[in-house]
Enzyme design. Structure first.
Site, mmCIF file in Angstrom:
data_model
loop_
_atom_site.group_PDB
_atom_site.id
_atom_site.type_symbol
_atom_site.label_atom_id
_atom_site.label_comp_id
_atom_site.label_asym_id
_atom_site.label_seq_id
_atom_site.Cartn_x
_atom_site.Cartn_y
_atom_site.Cartn_z
ATOM 1 N N ARG A 125 -4.186 20.540 -18.063
ATOM 2 C CA ARG A 125 -4.418 20.545 -19.515
ATOM 3 C C ARG A 125 -4.295 19.158 -20.141
ATOM 4 O O ARG A 125 -4.022 19.019 -21.330
ATOM 5 C CB ARG A 125 -3.486 21.517 -20.242
ATOM 6 C CG ARG A 125 -3.686 22.953 -19.789
ATOM 7 C CD ARG A 125 -3.096 23.942 -20.767
ATOM 8 N NE ARG A 125 -3.304 25.281 -20.280
ATOM 9 C CZ ARG A 125 -2.479 25.914 -19.452
ATOM 10 N NH1 ARG A 125 -1.364 25.323 -19.050
ATOM 11 N NH2 ARG A 125 -2.750 27.130 -19.051
ATOM 12 N N LYS A 147 -14.926 9.531 -25.469
ATOM 13 C CA LYS A 147 -15.925 10.528 -25.059
ATOM 14 C C LYS A 147 -15.904 10.608 -23.537
ATOM 15 O O LYS A 147 -16.116 9.599 -22.862
ATOM 16 C CB LYS A 147 -17.320 10.139 -25.530
ATOM 17 C CG LYS A 147 -17.578 10.456 -26.989
ATOM 18 C CD LYS A 147 -19.045 10.257 -27.305
ATOM 19 C CE LYS A 147 -19.327 10.541 -28.766
ATOM 20 N NZ LYS A 147 -20.745 10.247 -29.125
ATOM 21 N N GLU A 189 -26.707 -2.301 -25.207
ATOM 22 C CA GLU A 189 -25.676 -1.703 -26.069
ATOM 23 C C GLU A 189 -25.011 -2.773 -26.941
ATOM 24 O O GLU A 189 -24.583 -2.484 -28.061
ATOM 25 C CB GLU A 189 -24.615 -0.984 -25.225
ATOM 26 C CG GLU A 189 -25.134 0.216 -24.429
ATOM 27 C CD GLU A 189 -25.245 1.503 -25.253
ATOM 28 O OE1 GLU A 189 -25.035 1.473 -26.485
ATOM 29 O OE2 GLU A 189 -25.574 2.541 -24.650
ATOM 30 N N LYS A 231 -16.741 -0.996 -32.405
ATOM 31 C CA LYS A 231 -16.633 0.403 -31.987
ATOM 32 C C LYS A 231 -15.280 0.970 -32.369
ATOM 33 O O LYS A 231 -15.181 2.119 -32.823
ATOM 34 C CB LYS A 231 -16.860 0.543 -30.478
ATOM 35 C CG LYS A 231 -16.733 1.987 -30.039
ATOM 36 C CD LYS A 231 -17.560 2.379 -28.882
ATOM 37 C CE LYS A 231 -17.493 3.901 -28.707
ATOM 38 N NZ LYS A 231 -18.183 4.364 -27.515
ATOM 39 N N GLU A 241 -17.094 12.177 -34.343
ATOM 40 C CA GLU A 241 -18.507 12.088 -34.712
ATOM 41 C C GLU A 241 -18.909 13.123 -35.765
ATOM 42 O O GLU A 241 -19.922 13.809 -35.638
ATOM 43 C CB GLU A 241 -19.399 12.183 -33.467
ATOM 44 C CG GLU A 241 -20.780 11.578 -33.713
ATOM 45 C CD GLU A 241 -21.599 11.417 -32.442
ATOM 46 O OE1 GLU A 241 -21.077 10.871 -31.454
ATOM 47 O OE2 GLU A 241 -22.759 11.847 -32.448
ATOM 48 N N ARG A 245 -19.725 7.844 -36.767
ATOM 49 C CA ARG A 245 -19.822 7.539 -35.335
ATOM 50 C C ARG A 245 -21.238 7.757 -34.804
ATOM 51 O O ARG A 245 -21.642 7.131 -33.813
ATOM 52 C CB ARG A 245 -18.805 8.362 -34.532
ATOM 53 C CG ARG A 245 -18.780 7.987 -33.071
ATOM 54 C CD ARG A 245 -17.551 8.491 -32.347
ATOM 55 N NE ARG A 245 -17.616 8.117 -30.940
ATOM 56 C CZ ARG A 245 -16.611 8.225 -30.079
ATOM 57 N NH1 ARG A 245 -15.446 8.701 -30.495
ATOM 58 N NH2 ARG A 245 -16.750 7.868 -28.829
ATOM 59 N N ASN A 249 -25.352 5.905 -31.984
ATOM 60 C CA ASN A 249 -26.490 6.456 -31.251
ATOM 61 C C ASN A 249 -27.808 5.799 -31.642
ATOM 62 O O ASN A 249 -28.879 6.301 -31.285
ATOM 63 C CB ASN A 249 -26.581 7.972 -31.476
ATOM 64 C CG ASN A 249 -25.377 8.692 -30.907
ATOM 65 O OD1 ASN A 249 -24.876 8.321 -29.855
ATOM 66 N ND2 ASN A 249 -24.896 9.694 -31.627
ATOM 67 N N HIS A 252 -30.739 5.868 -29.313
ATOM 68 C CA HIS A 252 -30.450 6.817 -28.237
ATOM 69 C C HIS A 252 -31.344 8.055 -28.252
ATOM 70 O O HIS A 252 -31.534 8.676 -27.209
ATOM 71 C CB HIS A 252 -28.981 7.242 -28.284
ATOM 72 C CG HIS A 252 -28.042 6.202 -27.726
ATOM 73 N ND1 HIS A 252 -27.944 4.937 -28.266
ATOM 74 C CD2 HIS A 252 -27.185 6.224 -26.682
ATOM 75 C CE1 HIS A 252 -27.043 4.241 -27.577
ATOM 76 N NE2 HIS A 252 -26.582 4.994 -26.613
ATOM 77 N N HIS A 256 -32.845 8.538 -24.834
ATOM 78 C CA HIS A 256 -32.544 9.691 -23.984
ATOM 79 C C HIS A 256 -33.824 10.420 -23.573
ATOM 80 O O HIS A 256 -33.938 10.909 -22.446
ATOM 81 C CB HIS A 256 -31.594 10.650 -24.698
ATOM 82 C CG HIS A 256 -30.155 10.219 -24.625
ATOM 83 N ND1 HIS A 256 -29.171 10.768 -25.424
ATOM 84 C CD2 HIS A 256 -29.533 9.305 -23.856
ATOM 85 C CE1 HIS A 256 -28.006 10.198 -25.130
ATOM 86 N NE2 HIS A 256 -28.198 9.311 -24.192
ATOM 87 N N HIS A 270 -29.913 3.252 -18.492
ATOM 88 C CA HIS A 270 -29.539 3.742 -19.821
ATOM 89 C C HIS A 270 -29.696 2.665 -20.903
ATOM 90 O O HIS A 270 -30.315 2.892 -21.945
ATOM 91 C CB HIS A 270 -28.099 4.267 -19.795
ATOM 92 C CG HIS A 270 -27.603 4.682 -21.150
ATOM 93 N ND1 HIS A 270 -28.074 5.800 -21.804
ATOM 94 C CD2 HIS A 270 -26.702 4.106 -21.993
ATOM 95 C CE1 HIS A 270 -27.475 5.909 -22.981
ATOM 96 N NE2 HIS A 270 -26.636 4.891 -23.122
#
Ligand code: GLY
Length: 373
Positions: A125, A147, A189, A231, A241, A245, A249, A252, A256, A270
Site C-alpha cells: 500500500r 505521476k 520537453e 514543473k 491535474e 498542470r 501537456n 502531447h 501521443h 516521445h
C-alpha cells in the site's frame, strides 16, 4: 566537456509529501550521502533496465558506499511499461523483503521511473521511492511530480497512481552517455517549458541550446534546473491535474496520436512527438487567430536549428490520414466529456487549456502538415 561545479536544488513543496530535486554532475557518486538520511536501515532495492544497468549501476553501487543494494534490470524499452513487468517487479521487491520503511530506487529513464514508482505506490500500500533519472526527458519531466504508471493495450499511461518520490537525484553528468537522438528527444520537453510559460527561458534556449546539445555541462544543468523549477511550481499549485498542470501537456495531444500511429516504435521517440506536437499546437493556435504568424515560425526555426524533429515529414514511413490521427487523439486520456482538450497558445510562453477547439480546425492543421510530407 565543462561540467557544473555546484549542485542545484529545487524544492517541491507538497506538505508532508515535500521533497528535493538535486541537480548536477556527480550525484551518482555521492548517492549514499544523499539517500542515507531517508533510510531506516542501510539497504535499498534498485529497479533499472538492462541498458542503464550496463552504463550506471556499478557507479550507483559505488556511490552508495556501505548501503547494501539489490538490483533488478528489466528489458529496456516502452514495452516494459505494462502489467507483465510491473508484476515481475512487485514480486521481486516482495522477494527482496522490501518493507514499508525501505526505499526503492528507480534508476533509468521515464519507463523505469514510471513503472518503479507505480510498483512502489502499490507495494504494501505504498513504500517510498527515490528517482535517479538518467535521461534528459526523465530529469526535466517524468521524475518530478509523482505521476507513476504503466500503459494499457488501450493507450499510454492509462493505469497508474500519483505517488510522489521522496527525493530526486538528477545527475546531469550521466547525460553524456545518452545517444544524441535521445538527448534531443528530451530537449523536446525542455523547449516545452519555455513555450508554455516562460518566454525568457525560450530566449535562453535559443542562445544556449546548441551548446547544451554539444555537451556543455553547465548549460545542461541550467536547462534542467529551470525546467524542474517550472514543473515544481506547477505541481505545487495543481498536484493532481485539476487545472494548471494540464499545461505540461503542450504538444502531447498531437504527439501521443503520432506515437500511437507509429506503434510506439523507434520511428518516433516521445520527445520527438512532443516537439512536432508543439509545432502543431502553435500552428493550430495561429489558425484559430490566437497568436501571431511569427510565433509558430520562431518555434520551428529553433527546433530546426537544433536538428530536431519538427514536421510530420521528419517521421520515417507512412502515416495515416488526418481523420485517423484524430481518432487516435479521441482515445487520449485528456479527452473530457468526449471533447478534445488542447493546450493552445497566445504566444511563446503563454499557453492555456482549451476544451472547445473546433475539430475542423484540427483536421485542417493536420491536412496541411500531411501535405507537406
Ligand atoms: N508529464 C506531465 C506531468 O507530469 O504532468
Amino acid at each position: 566537456m565543462t561540467q557544473g561545479t555546484a549542485i542545484d536544488e529545487v524544492g517541491v513543496a507538497l506538505g508532508a509529501r515535500s521533497y528535493k530535486v538535486r541537480i548536477g554532475a556527480g550525484l551518482l557518486a555521492r548517492a549514499g550521502a544523499e539517500i542515507a538520511p531517508l533510510l531506516a536501515r542501510p539497504r535499498v532495492a534498485v529497479v533499472t533496465d538492462e541498458t542503464v544497468a550496463g552504463l550506471h549501476l556499478e557507479a550507483l553501487r559505488a556511490g552508495l558506499g556501505d548501503i547494501a543494494m539489490a538490483a533488478l534490470a528489466l528489458p529496456a524499452g516502452e514495452a516494459t511499461k505494462g502489467w507483465a513487468q510491473l508484476s515481475r517487479t512487485v514480486d521481486w521487491l516482495l522477494a527482496e523483503k522490501v518493507e514499508r520503511r525501505d526505499i526503492v530506487i528507480a534508476l533509468g529513464g521515464g519507463v523505469i521511473g514510471d513503472l518503479a514508482g507505480f510498483a512502489a505506490a502499490v507495494l504494501r500500500r505504498g513504500v517510498r521511492f527515490v528517482q535517479v533519472p538518467t535521461t534528459l526527458l526523465a530529469q526535466v519531466d517524468s521524475s518530478v511530480g509523482g505521476k507513476t504508471g504503466i500503459n494499457s493495450a488501450l493507450g499510454k499511461n492509462l493505469i497508474g497512481a500519483f505517488h510522489q518520490p521522496s527525493l530526486v537525484l538528477a545527475d546531469t553528468g550521466v547525460l553524456a552517455s545518452l545517444p544524441a537522438r535521445d538527448l534531443l528527444s528530451g530537449y523536446g520537453e525542455v523547449v516545452k517549458y519555455g513555450l508554455l510559460g516562460d518566454a525568457g527561458f525560450f530566449d535562453w534556449l535559443e542562445a544556449h541550446g546548441p551548446a547544451l546539445a554539444a555537451g556543455d555541462g553547465q548549460a545542461r544543468q541550467e536547462a534542467v534546473r529551470r525546467s524542474v523549477a517550472m514543473k515544481a511550481g506547477i505541481v505545487e499549485r495543481d498536484e493532481t491535474e485539476a487545472g494548471e498542470r494540464a499545461l505540461l501537456n503542450l504538444g502531447h495531444t498531437f504527439g501521443h496520436a503520432l506515437e500511437a500511429a507509429t506503434g510506439y516504435s523507434g520511428r518516433l521517440l516521445h520527445g520527438e512527438g512532443v516537439a512536432i506536437g508543439c509545432a502543431l499546437a502553435f500552428a493550430l493556435s495561429q489558425r484559430l487567430g490566437l497568436c501571431s504568424q511569427e510565433a509558430p515560425s520562431r518555434v520551428r526555426a529553433h527546433l530546426k536549428a537544433m536538428g530536431m524533429t519538427c514536421d510530420l515529414a521528419d517521421i520515417p514511413g507512412d502515416l495515416p490520414g488526418a481523420e485517423a490521427l484524430m481518432a487516435l487523439m479521441a482515445q487520449d486520456k485528456k479527452v473530457v466529456d468526449g471533447r478534445l482538450r488542447f493546450i493552445l497558445v497566445r504566444g511563446i510562453g503563454s499557453a492555456f487549456v482549451a476544451d472547445d477547439v473546433p475539430p475542423e480546425a484540427v483536421k485542417a492543421v493536420l491536412e496541411d502538415a500531411l501535405a507537406g510530407r
